[in-house]
Design an enzyme around this catalytic site. Structure first.
Site, PDB file in Angstrom:
ATOM      1  N   SER A   3       3.379 -16.204  28.377  1.00 42.40           N
ATOM      2  CA  SER A   3       3.093 -15.893  29.779  1.00 42.40           C
ATOM      3  C   SER A   3       4.150 -16.522  30.693  1.00 42.40           C
ATOM      4  O   SER A   3       4.476 -15.956  31.735  1.00 42.40           O
ATOM      5  CB  SER A   3       1.672 -16.289  30.174  1.00 42.40           C
ATOM      6  OG  SER A   3       1.477 -17.659  30.056  1.00 42.40           O
ATOM      7  N   HIS A  23       6.297  -7.979  -0.269  1.00 44.07           N
ATOM      8  CA  HIS A  23       6.639  -7.745   1.143  1.00 44.07           C
ATOM      9  C   HIS A  23       8.041  -8.288   1.453  1.00 44.07           C
ATOM     10  O   HIS A  23       8.191  -9.492   1.679  1.00 44.07           O
ATOM     11  CB  HIS A  23       5.608  -8.427   2.054  1.00 44.07           C
ATOM     12  CG  HIS A  23       4.286  -7.731   2.036  1.00 44.07           C
ATOM     13  ND1 HIS A  23       3.979  -6.711   2.893  1.00 44.07           N
ATOM     14  CD2 HIS A  23       3.214  -7.894   1.238  1.00 44.07           C
ATOM     15  CE1 HIS A  23       2.759  -6.268   2.631  1.00 44.07           C
ATOM     16  NE2 HIS A  23       2.273  -6.971   1.637  1.00 44.07           N
ATOM     17  N   GLU A  35       9.633  -7.881   4.117  1.00 45.24           N
ATOM     18  CA  GLU A  35       9.758  -8.124   5.556  1.00 45.24           C
ATOM     19  C   GLU A  35       9.316  -9.523   5.974  1.00 45.24           C
ATOM     20  O   GLU A  35       9.636  -9.958   7.067  1.00 45.24           O
ATOM     21  CB  GLU A  35       8.973  -7.052   6.333  1.00 45.24           C
ATOM     22  CG  GLU A  35       7.454  -7.130   6.247  1.00 45.24           C
ATOM     23  CD  GLU A  35       6.855  -6.484   4.998  1.00 45.24           C
ATOM     24  OE1 GLU A  35       7.593  -6.301   4.015  1.00 45.24           O
ATOM     25  OE2 GLU A  35       5.646  -6.186   4.990  1.00 45.24           O
ATOM     26  N   SER A  64      -0.860 -19.010  31.374  1.00 42.32           N
ATOM     27  CA  SER A  64      -1.599 -20.040  30.637  1.00 42.32           C
ATOM     28  C   SER A  64      -0.733 -21.263  30.434  1.00 42.32           C
ATOM     29  O   SER A  64      -1.194 -22.277  29.931  1.00 42.32           O
ATOM     30  CB  SER A  64      -1.978 -19.485  29.265  1.00 42.32           C
ATOM     31  OG  SER A  64      -0.805 -19.310  28.492  1.00 42.32           O
ATOM     32  N   GLY A  65       0.561 -21.154  30.800  1.00 42.24           N
ATOM     33  CA  GLY A  65       1.477 -22.254  30.532  1.00 42.24           C
ATOM     34  C   GLY A  65       2.137 -22.105  29.169  1.00 42.24           C
ATOM     35  O   GLY A  65       3.043 -22.847  28.826  1.00 42.24           O
ATOM     36  N   GLY A  66       1.679 -21.144  28.375  1.00 45.47           N
ATOM     37  CA  GLY A  66       2.288 -20.906  27.064  1.00 45.47           C
ATOM     38  C   GLY A  66       3.603 -20.156  27.207  1.00 45.47           C
ATOM     39  O   GLY A  66       3.917 -19.620  28.269  1.00 45.47           O
ATOM     40  N   VAL A  67       4.354 -20.121  26.103  1.00 46.67           N
ATOM     41  CA  VAL A  67       5.683 -19.514  26.122  1.00 46.67           C
ATOM     42  C   VAL A  67       5.623 -18.060  26.614  1.00 46.67           C
ATOM     43  O   VAL A  67       6.387 -17.644  27.490  1.00 46.67           O
ATOM     44  CB  VAL A  67       6.279 -19.506  24.691  1.00 46.67           C
ATOM     45  CG1 VAL A  67       7.660 -18.890  24.684  1.00 46.67           C
ATOM     46  CG2 VAL A  67       6.291 -20.897  24.112  1.00 46.67           C
ATOM     47  N   TYR A  83       0.838  -1.207   0.000  1.00 44.53           N
ATOM     48  CA  TYR A  83       0.000   0.000   0.000  1.00 44.53           C
ATOM     49  C   TYR A  83       0.873   1.258   0.000  1.00 44.53           C
ATOM     50  O   TYR A  83       0.513   2.272  -0.604  1.00 44.53           O
ATOM     51  CB  TYR A  83      -0.936  -0.013   1.216  1.00 44.53           C
ATOM     52  CG  TYR A  83      -1.766   1.257   1.359  1.00 44.53           C
ATOM     53  CD1 TYR A  83      -2.872   1.481   0.551  1.00 44.53           C
ATOM     54  CD2 TYR A  83      -1.427   2.240   2.293  1.00 44.53           C
ATOM     55  CE1 TYR A  83      -3.627   2.644   0.660  1.00 44.53           C
ATOM     56  CE2 TYR A  83      -2.163   3.408   2.408  1.00 44.53           C
ATOM     57  CZ  TYR A  83      -3.266   3.602   1.591  1.00 44.53           C
ATOM     58  OH  TYR A  83      -4.003   4.750   1.700  1.00 44.53           O
TER      59      TYR A  83
END
Ligand code: XMP
Length: 603
Positions: free
Chosen positions: A225, A166, A168, A220-223, A80
């Site tokens: 958090s 793109h 990036e 949450s046990g996720g990476v 864009y």
């Protein structure tokens, strides 16, 4: 400090551009699109991001014309951004009949500093609906693709560049080289940015935000958090920090127990586990629409947290809520200026904004991408298995269990079947929608199903042809059962029930056990397993409301773009056979869509 200013025109990848520039060792800052030239003079150059707008729309974001006429610094417009440069300087941009999403073959026509050390033919990632058709005075064409005449353009004297692809995203083969050429050879920026002190700075920021107040941290046990909570544990004394883990009932098999053990193992203090699964299930009873589900789950998390904290704090408001929010959560929830809502992440609902406005929100990783979070986790000494876990979304299996209030047959589709037949395959359309992201916009469209004998490369080609050619489809699945009869496929009504969640939990466990047994999990970014209310009446249970399981393994670096993972078909078929033993499962399919045009999760 000199460096590169990235002007945010609302693109999904805007932050990624800034990230890539920082990866080159150059400072970069994201600024609003209407930033005045005076501010930009402090930078070595300016990048205009992509965005969901169309230059012909009156309210689409624009940059001041003076950025191009008066600033005198190099400017690079991406997607864009290129269209905007063209429009502002008198060229033409039109809305194309055929939109272009995915990989395209980029050919350099005129050598330039921008393409130094880039081969004359390479692959580039496209995601656009509008296209430049004539150039402003002084501009030349530098590169093209098969369907895009002006893939790269420039007014070299004024150092104004535009590219339609793109650079990036990691799928653009030489994207980093192109950005590096712009940053070093055209802007002459210096590699002086060094984020080595990040950990200490973050710890300081956590102390400043908490300001002596107690931090209740949602884990949450996720990476994300885990890392954010571990950082807080280093920043704050134990009596100022408490972790809250809410079991929503939307977790995978044995997940809550595994997480409890993991927290114990790494000695993270003060985790309170709250089982509120029935309440979550009740709240989701009649929810069908994906955004509706997300809008119910997110506030409930916060409601539960607030009830808990109120009970503990007795109306004392001297506390702060901590979350492991990372940058993609914000941008996909439409949290940056101009960006469209792709999916409201559970940690980005309005109640959270209220807490932020009251200065009672602590999100230490909100500017980070997952791969940076992992690097930080390693620096904190967290064990690799916790840092390298596959991401799992907060709303969990609730957004992997699709619901429906309709009954409909699979639809024949001449165009899609025609593409399939060129490769010896067949195709139809399921009247069931999933979420996608195309040209920076959210889409919610039907799923195409294809079947027949094919190799992975063919599936990839067919999938891209279908989603590029047909506006009403954003996702393609490949049926792993050779005996499929499209005429026997039915979408039926289904809500989020504990029985459906149990079936999905089992299917997910089977798929992941086999993946683990083949030692392939570390090749993948993530492997969602999804349940959709599609029966195959010709199967064993002609009268039943059988279901279909979708295997969705993906490669990605940061979750912002993804490629469907080319797992061996014999392994996928082995998974399918085992999953088909489950009582209500008629069919197993393999999702062969990239992001864009689809998203990783279906909802
Ligand atoms: P999509 O589906 O948008 O997902 O391509 C990109 C990444 O984000 C994860 N995701 C979420 N994570 N809360 C989260 O913590 C959410 O609500 C959420 N929705 C998607 C998704 O699993 C993928 O890794």
């Amino acid at each position: 400090m000199p460096g590169i200013a990235v002007l945010d025109l609302g693109g999904q990848y805007c932050h990624l551009i800034a990230r890539r520039v920082r990866d080159l060792g150059v400072f970069s800052d994201i600024l609003p699109s209407d930033t005045e030239v005076e501010t930009l003079r402090h930078f070595d150059g300016v990048i205009l991001s992509g965005g969901p707008g169309s230059v012909s729309e009156p309210d689409a974001p624009r940059v001041p014309q003076t950025v191009l006429t008066d600033l005198g610094k190099p400017v690079l417009g991406i997607c864009y951004g290129q269209q905007l440069i063209t429009d502002l300087l008198g060229g033409t941009v039109i809305r194309e009949h055929v939109r272009e999403y995915g990989l395209a073959s980029l050919s350099i026509i005129e050598p330039d500093l921008l393409f130094q050390d880039v081969p004359s033919d390479s692959m580039a990632w496209m995601s656009h609906g509008d296209t430049v058709t004539s150039l402003p005075r002084g501009f030349r064409r530098l590169a093209k693709t098969e369907t895009c005449d002006f893939a790269a353009v420039a007014d070299v004297d004024k150092r104004i560049y535009g590219i339609q692809f793109h650079p990036e995203v990691t799928h653009t083969q030489h994207g980093m080289a192109i950005l590096s050429n712009f940053v070093f050879h055209i802007c002459h920026a210096q590699p002086t940015w060094n984020p080595a002190s990040l950990k200490d700075k973050l710890i300081e920021q956590i102390r400043a935000t908490a300001a002596g107040r107690k931090v209740y941290f949602l884990v949450s046990g996720g990476v994300d958090s885990n890392v954010a909570y571990a950082l807080c544990a280093q920043a704050l004394p134990p009596d100022q920090l408490e972790g809250l883990y809410v079991d929503t009932g939307f977790m995978r098999k044995n997940e809550s127990e595994q997480l409890r053990l993991a927290f114990e193992r790494i000695g993270l203090p003060n985790i309170r586990i709250i089982d509120d699964s029935q309440r979550f299930l009740d709240a989701m009873q009649d929810a069908i629409d994906p955004e509706e589900k997300r809008q119910r789950i997110g506030p409930l998390f916060i409601e539960i947290q607030q009830e808990l904290v109120s009970a503990m704090e007795n109306e004392n408001h001297n506390w702060v809520l901590g979350q492991g929010t990372i940058y993609p959560d914000t941008i996909e929830s439409g949290g940056t200026a101009g960006a469209e809502v792709i999916k409201t992440h559970h940690n980005r609902v309005p109640m959270i904004a209220e807490l932020a406005a009251q200065n009672r929100l602590l999100e230490p990783l909100q500017e980070f991408y997952k791969d940076e979070v992992r690097a930080l986790g390693q620096a904190l000494g967290l064990p690799p298995d916790l840092v390298n876990r596959h991401p799992f979304p907060g709303p969990g299996l609730a957004i992997r269990t699709l619901c429906s209030d309709r009954h409909a047959k699979a639809m024949p589709h001449g165009g899609i079947d025609g593409i399939c037949r060129e490769f010896g395959l067949h195709g139809c359309v399921l009247p069931l929608k999933s979420v996608g992201v195309q040209g920076d916009n959210r889409s919610y469209k039907n799923v195409a199903m294809i079947s027949g004998v094919a190799v992975l490369e063919t599936l990839s080609q067919v999938s891209t042809r279908i989603t590029n050619g047909y506006k009403d489809v954003n996702r393609v699945v490949y049926c792993l059962d050779a005996a499929i009869d499209f005429k026997a496929l039915r979408v039926h009504d289904a809500l989020l029930t504990s029985e459906r969640l149990d079936v999905l939990r089992e299917a997910d466990a089977i798929a992941h056990q086999l993946l683990h047994a083949h030692g392939l999990e570390h090749q993948l970014w993530q492997f969602p397993v999804v349940l959709i209310p599609v029966s195959h009446g010709a199967g064993r249970r002609s009268e039943s409301k059988g279901e279909t399981v979708i295997l969705r393994p993906v490669y990605s670096v940061d979750g912002m773009t993804a490629e469907f993972a080319k797992l061996p078909l014999p392994l996928l078929r082995e998974m399918a056979r085992a999953i088909c033993q489950l009582p209500t499962i008629d069919l197993v399919c393999f999702d062969v869509s990239n992001k864009p045009p689809a998203t990783i999760e279906w909802e």
